[in-house]
Design a protein around this motif. Structure first.
Motif, PDB file in Angstrom:
ATOM      1  N   UNK A 123       7.464   4.278 -11.739  1.00 50.15           N
ATOM      2  CA  UNK A 123       7.078   3.008 -12.365  1.00 50.15           C
ATOM      3  C   UNK A 123       7.573   1.816 -11.546  1.00 50.15           C
ATOM      4  N   UNK A 124       8.799   1.929 -11.006  1.00 48.10           N
ATOM      5  CA  UNK A 124       9.342   0.855 -10.162  1.00 48.10           C
ATOM      6  C   UNK A 124       8.512   0.711  -8.892  1.00 48.10           C
ATOM      7  N   UNK A 125       8.135   1.822  -8.260  1.00 49.51           N
ATOM      8  CA  UNK A 125       7.282   1.775  -7.077  1.00 49.51           C
ATOM      9  C   UNK A 125       5.930   1.146  -7.408  1.00 49.51           C
ATOM     10  N   UNK A 126       5.386   1.513  -8.567  1.00 54.81           N
ATOM     11  CA  UNK A 126       4.089   1.006  -9.012  1.00 54.81           C
ATOM     12  C   UNK A 126       4.134  -0.513  -9.179  1.00 54.81           C
ATOM     13  N   UNK A 127       5.126  -0.980  -9.915  1.00 49.12           N
ATOM     14  CA  UNK A 127       5.273  -2.423 -10.132  1.00 49.12           C
ATOM     15  C   UNK A 127       5.600  -3.129  -8.811  1.00 49.12           C
ATOM     16  N   UNK A 128       6.398  -2.457  -7.973  1.00 58.18           N
ATOM     17  CA  UNK A 128       6.730  -3.030  -6.675  1.00 58.18           C
ATOM     18  C   UNK A 128       5.503  -3.237  -5.807  1.00 58.18           C
ATOM     19  N   UNK A 129       4.532  -2.324  -5.888  1.00 62.68           N
ATOM     20  CA  UNK A 129       3.309  -2.487  -5.100  1.00 62.68           C
ATOM     21  C   UNK A 129       2.537  -3.726  -5.531  1.00 62.68           C
ATOM     22  N   UNK A 130       2.583  -4.024  -6.825  1.00 60.91           N
ATOM     23  CA  UNK A 130       1.912  -5.229  -7.335  1.00 60.91           C
ATOM     24  C   UNK A 130       2.611  -6.481  -6.824  1.00 60.91           C
ATOM     25  N   UNK A 132       0.828  -1.209   0.000  1.00 54.54           N
ATOM     26  CA  UNK A 132       0.000   0.000   0.000  1.00 54.54           C
ATOM     27  C   UNK A 132       0.864   1.262   0.000  1.00 54.54           C
ATOM     28  N   UNK A 133       1.957   1.228   0.771  1.00 53.69           N
ATOM     29  CA  UNK A 133       2.854   2.382   0.825  1.00 53.69           C
ATOM     30  C   UNK A 133       3.506   2.628  -0.539  1.00 53.69           C
ATOM     31  N   UNK A 134       3.911   1.549  -1.220  1.00 47.67           N
ATOM     32  CA  UNK A 134       4.516   1.696  -2.545  1.00 47.67           C
ATOM     33  C   UNK A 134       3.498   2.254  -3.540  1.00 47.67           C
ATOM     34  N   UNK A 135       2.240   1.798  -3.423  1.00 44.70           N
ATOM     35  CA  UNK A 135       1.178   2.300  -4.306  1.00 44.70           C
ATOM     36  C   UNK A 135       0.967   3.798  -4.097  1.00 44.70           C
ATOM     37  N   UNK A 136       0.844   4.224  -2.841  1.00 45.73           N
ATOM     38  CA  UNK A 136       0.634   5.640  -2.559  1.00 45.73           C
ATOM     39  C   UNK A 136       1.857   6.473  -2.938  1.00 45.73           C
ATOM     40  N   UNK A 137       3.054   5.913  -2.751  1.00 46.92           N
ATOM     41  CA  UNK A 137       4.272   6.632  -3.140  1.00 46.92           C
ATOM     42  C   UNK A 137       4.332   6.808  -4.651  1.00 46.92           C
ATOM     43  N   UNK A 138       3.946   5.760  -5.384  1.00 44.14           N
ATOM     44  CA  UNK A 138       3.916   5.863  -6.846  1.00 44.14           C
ATOM     45  C   UNK A 138       2.944   6.949  -7.282  1.00 44.14           C
TER      46      UNK A 138
END
Length: 318
Positions: free
Chosen positions: A82-89, A12-18
């Motif tokens: 993009x890395x944060x976005x993919x990382x959240x997945x 969730x944190x990675x998603x919000x950071x993205x």
């Protein structure tokens, strides 16, 4: 089935950071876009530092305008987001010990990540920079909806989705949807650009914005190239979904609302590709068909999943 709460929070944190980095990049790009006309006028010639009559004078280039530096910053942080976005997945998948495509939140997260990755591949060239601001806005809107109204806590999927077909079918569909997002934005900008042909001056807002976009032909080619990628992906996803339906429900096709809407969207994209090859249809008419296909995709995602009851209802707000 147990859930790793720590990894779920990191996801969730990675998603919000993205989202935050995308928003920052969008602001920077809008500032650069708004100043594009000034940049075109700004002097780029070498300025003599001493007496021009003296031999061996030193010449230094003028500093880049602030707007251009902000734009460069935006493109520097886009890969980070993009890395944060993919990382959240990935973190959501590790947290739930399953493939992270079991609800609308996860589907939209995957689709928007695919759109950004396709953008990073196709929009690397300097001439495409102005498109990024228009691509990130719908990405942010979709991510906001996913993270608020459609958010689902990390949890096991419902029994109907516990199949090896889930990562195959839904991944292909979500990636195809992300590709179609880029294509739809390109067609919208193409129609927008047609309102103001290259080299023609206009004092209205439409003309002022359109002049700083790539030329209409470039936008049309971008829409066509991305649709060529998305069309077979989406078609393969529909076929694989039919195979999964036969295994789960004993029939390949039953005209379920989601199946029907997916078929309509596929037909519209087929019509677009055919129109692009047909004289008299390859300009604005084809672009409108492409946009109609993307509207059908959005209708399938939101209205079919959330409003209309069918066999695919479990894919909604679960």
């Amino acid at each position: 089935m147990r859930i790793d709460e720590t990894l779920a929070r990191y996801s969730d944190f990675a998603f919000m950071s993205a989202m935050a980095v995308y928003a920052l990049a969008t602001v920077l790009l809008i500032v650069q876009y708004a100043s594009a006309r000034a940049k075109q006028v700004a002097a780029r010639e070498l300025v003599p530092a001493g007496d021009p009559g003296l031999p061996g004078r030193i010449e230094t280039p003028e500093a880049k305008p602030l707007a251009e530096r902000l734009g460069n910053m935006a493109f520097a942080i886009l890969p980070v987001s993009a890395v944060l976005h993919i990382g959240s997945i990935a973190l959501r998948g590790f947290a739930t010990y399953r493939f992270p495509l079991g609800n609308m939140y996860e589907f939209i997260t995957m689709a928007t990540a695919a759109a950004v990755v396709i953008g990073l591949i196709f929009l690397r060239d300097q001439r495409y920079r102005a498109i990024w601001a228009f691509l990130l806005i719908p990405v942010l809107i979709l991510m906001f909806l996913a993270g608020t109204l459609l958010y689902a806590d990390a949890a096991p999927v419902v029994p109907a989705l516990r199949s090896f077909w889930l990562p195959i079918h839904v991944t292909i569909i979500s990636i195809g949807s992300g590709v179609f997002l880029v294509s739809g934005v390109a067609s919208l900008l193409y129609l927008f650009r047609m309102r103001q042909p290259a080299g023609e001056e206009s004092t209205n807002i439409v003309g002022a914005i359109a002049r700083h976009l790539p030329d209409a032909r470039t936008l049309d080619q971008l829409a066509y190239k991305t649709t060529i990628i998305g069309f077979p992906l989406f078609g393969a996803g529909v076929i694989l979904g039919a195979i999964w339906a036969e295994a789960a429900w004993g029939r390949f096709w039953g005209w379920d609302p989601k199946e029907t809407c997916s078929f309509i969207a596929w037909v519209l994209y087929a019509a677009y590709l055919h129109a692009r090859a047909t004289s008299g249809w390859r300009d604005t008419k084809a672009a409108w068909i492409n946009i109609a296909g993307f509207v059908a995709m959005l209708f399938n995602l939101f209205i079919i999943n959330m409003v209309i009851s069918g066999l695919h209802s479990y894919a909604g707000l679960t």
